[in-house]
Design an enzyme around this catalytic site. Structure first.
Site, short mmCIF file in Angstrom:
data_model
loop_
_atom_site.label_atom_id
_atom_site.label_comp_id
_atom_site.label_asym_id
_atom_site.label_seq_id
_atom_site.Cartn_x
_atom_site.Cartn_y
_atom_site.Cartn_z
N TYR A 158 19.90 -20.56 3.96
CA TYR A 158 18.53 -21.04 3.82
C TYR A 158 17.64 -20.09 3.04
O TYR A 158 18.01 -18.97 2.73
CB TYR A 158 17.92 -21.44 5.16
N GLU A 159 16.47 -20.62 2.66
CA GLU A 159 15.53 -19.94 1.74
C GLU A 159 16.17 -19.69 0.37
O GLU A 159 15.87 -18.70 -0.29
CB GLU A 159 15.00 -18.64 2.34
N GLY A 160 17.02 -20.59 -0.04
CA GLY A 160 17.73 -20.44 -1.31
C GLY A 160 19.07 -19.80 -1.06
O GLY A 160 19.14 -18.64 -0.64
#
Length: 594
Positions: free
Chosen positions: A440-442
């Protein structure tokens, strides 16, 4: 049973001796961050993490969150009370702006507290962590009216905050989003659409939740350039600050996840919900990146924090568990077997964890300190350099620390042997919780592409060449310190390898973008290793200079640093070799051959 004790002594070493925060008292907020104040924060934070949050970690994992028939969400037992204690004690206000009721302390201090929260209870820590990120985005892009209405309650975490990006049909490619915003002619918009994987989208911890939602205004340009950002509160807020009507934003379901069960990961439905524009139309990603970058550093910290708790428990197990005898002869004749700590392979696993954790802590806190300098230094050149570092190194902090943090969590489980595969010892939860940090978050692959595709060549490569110059300057000074030879030789080698990889990418990446993509993962790891080599050399110099104290802390620091240089840093050569192979072998495989 598992345990967690915050590594306060190592945190003090980084903040007081490596960063020397006490020497920056001329900067806003730093005058109040005296060593005594920082020590008090660390000591009290350690107690809160150990006594309040860590006991709820297994509870949260086993109970998870529950969506009720009315679309409300119940968090695990004990979470609401712990959250109220968090808010009542003012922990979220450590680095918040004074005009919003915050203490305004350096972010480098706040990140130490955040590490404790994440190590003790990662799922719980996501609630105030994402709220802080949403608060920072609002401060960066919101109007004075929005800041005044939502800022103080978000700064204190009395009201929670979320970030709403992903939709069922699009994740990283946000230009494909369908959520729409219709202007109402009175400064408000009606937001309609569905967002998924929204951490803390609904919960019973706070009386209001302030959603930051990306949406496309009718008639906006296609792609990412047509995306705008909106504040969409769960409850509308009256002019006097009281809560008004319930907005038409609701939790449509909870995700069943591999880990972080104590955090409510929601499907959020916006059915003509009332929202207010943050910043300019069609410029939503500019402001959202403030929150995303803050969150990415936080996720990197999660990798470090889970490695720390895994290491502590693996070390306890290795000291207590007896199995076999040392290869060089009995070490514990009073026992039926020797503690497994005597075995070289167990030591390898523990030292891989320890050397990574201490280097990564220094790197992360140093990176956070660059953010302080970027926003608070009166010197324009210092601000520029610090801003360059934050842009360049944020994807490295996120991706390298989560990759190695997950490896460290697995090593902790491996030290436990079969016991680690059972719930009783707590390591299997650490591994499951930590796994999401690489996604997550890229995803880490996206972070690597961001590094080589956007950050490396920005301003003619100014940031990376500044990093090289800083390392060179340190080496020239440190060479006069006896005992630094091994640490500096390792740093010089890694620095040269990183420069070699950088030049190769600059020469070969633009001509064939697949070269950049194929090499990005290994280049990011090469930069991560070099950054840790720089941190270890700096920590070694400080420890050598303190040798006269006979403090075992410094002796252990030097021994751990020697392990890093001898056994971990040589991986840089392999990463460089793979960087320079380019995309040929990778792209030559046809689809049918997979």
């Amino acid at each position: 049973m598992p345990r967690y004790d915050a590594p306060v002594r190592d945190m003090q070493f980084v903040l007081h001796e490596l960063l020397q925060l006490q020497t920056y008292s001329n900067l806003p907020g730093f005058a109040d961050a005296t060593p005594d104040v920082i020590d008090q924060i660390l000591e009290e934070g350690a107690k809160f993490a150990k006594n309040v949050l860590f006991p709820l970690n297994a509870v949260g994992d086993r109970q998870g969150c529950r969506r009720n028939a009315d679309a409300s969400v119940k968090t695990p037992d004990g979470f609401p009370d712990a959250y109220q204690q968090l808010v009542a004690n003012g922990w979220p206000l450590l680095s918040a702006h004074p005009e919003m009721g915050g203490q305004g302390l350096p972010h480098a201090v706040n990140i130490a507290w955040t590490e404790m929260v994440s190590s003790s209870n990662m799922a719980f820590g996501m609630y105030p962590g994402l709220t802080h990120g949403a608060y920072q985005a609002l401060m960066a892009g919101g109007s004075d009216a929005l800041k005044a209405k939502y800022g103080p309650k978000m700064a204190s975490a009395e009201w929670a905050g979320t970030m709403n990006l992903t939709e069922p049909h699009c994740g990283t490619d946000l230009g494909l989003m369908k959520t729409k915003a219709v202007p109402q002619g009175d400064g408000t918009y009606k937001i309609t659409g569905q967002k998924i994987w929204i951490s803390g989208g609904e919960q019973d911890l706070t009386e209001n939740i302030i959603h930051l939602v990306l949406a496309r205004i009718e008639g906006a340009p296609d792609g990412i350039k047509g995306v705008s950002l909106f504040v969409v509160p769960k409850f509308l807020v009256n002019d006097d600050g009281t809560l008004g009507a319930r907005n038409t934003a609701s939790c449509g379901g909870l995700e069943e996840k591999m880990g972080i069960h104590g955090n409510a990961t929601c499907v959020m439905n916006y059915d003509g919900a009332t929202g207010w524009l943050v910043g300019e139309e069609h410029k939503g990603m500019r402001t959202m990146f403030v929150m995303m970058n803050e969150a990415r550093v936080g996720v990197g910290l999660q990798g470090l924090s889970q490695a720390e708790v895994a290491y502590q428990n693996a070390l306890d197990f290795a000291r207590d568990r007896v199995q076999g005898r040392s290869l060089t002869g009995t070490q514990a004749p009073d026992k039926p077997a020797d503690p497994i700590l005597v075995h070289p392979d167990v030591r390898r696993m523990l030292l891989e964890q320890k050397a990574f954790i201490e280097g990564a802590r220094a790197f992360t806190y140093w990176a956070a300190f660059q953010g302080d300098l970027e926003h608070k230094s009166p010197d324009e050149k210092v601000r520029e350099k610090a801003g360059d570092y934050m842009a360049l190194l944020t994807p490295v902090v996120k991706a390298y620390l989560t990759h190695k943090g997950y490896e460290s969590a697995n090593l902790g489980l491996q030290v436990h042997g079969g016991s680690g595969f059972t719930r009783e010892w707590g390591l299997e939860q650490v591994v499951r919780d930590c796994r999401i940090t690489l996604i997550y978050e890229g995803t880490n692959g996206v972070q690597a592409l961001d590094l080589v595709g956007r950050k490396l060549g920005a301003n003619g490569g100014r940031a990376v060449f500044s990093f090289f110059a800083e390392i060179d300057e340190f080496i020239s000074v440190a060479e006069t310190t006896p005992g630094m030879e091994a640490y500096l030789e390792g740093l010089k080698t890694a620095r040269a390898q990183l420069q070699d990889g950088t030049m190769w990418l600059m020469q070969n990446g633009m001509g064939d973008f697949n070269n950049a993509g194929a090499s990005s993962h290994d280049y990011l790891h090469l930069m991560g290793l070099t950054a840790l080599a720089y941190m270890w050399a700096r920590m070694a110099k400080l420890s050598i200079e303190k040798a006269y104290t006979k403090d075992p802390f410094y002796e252990a620091k030097l021994a751990t640093g020697r392990y890093f240089v001898a056994r971990m840093l040589p991986d840089a050569a392999a990463h460089l070799a793979k960087v320079k192979t380019g995309a040929g072998a990778m792209m030559a495989v046809t689809e049918a051959q997979f």
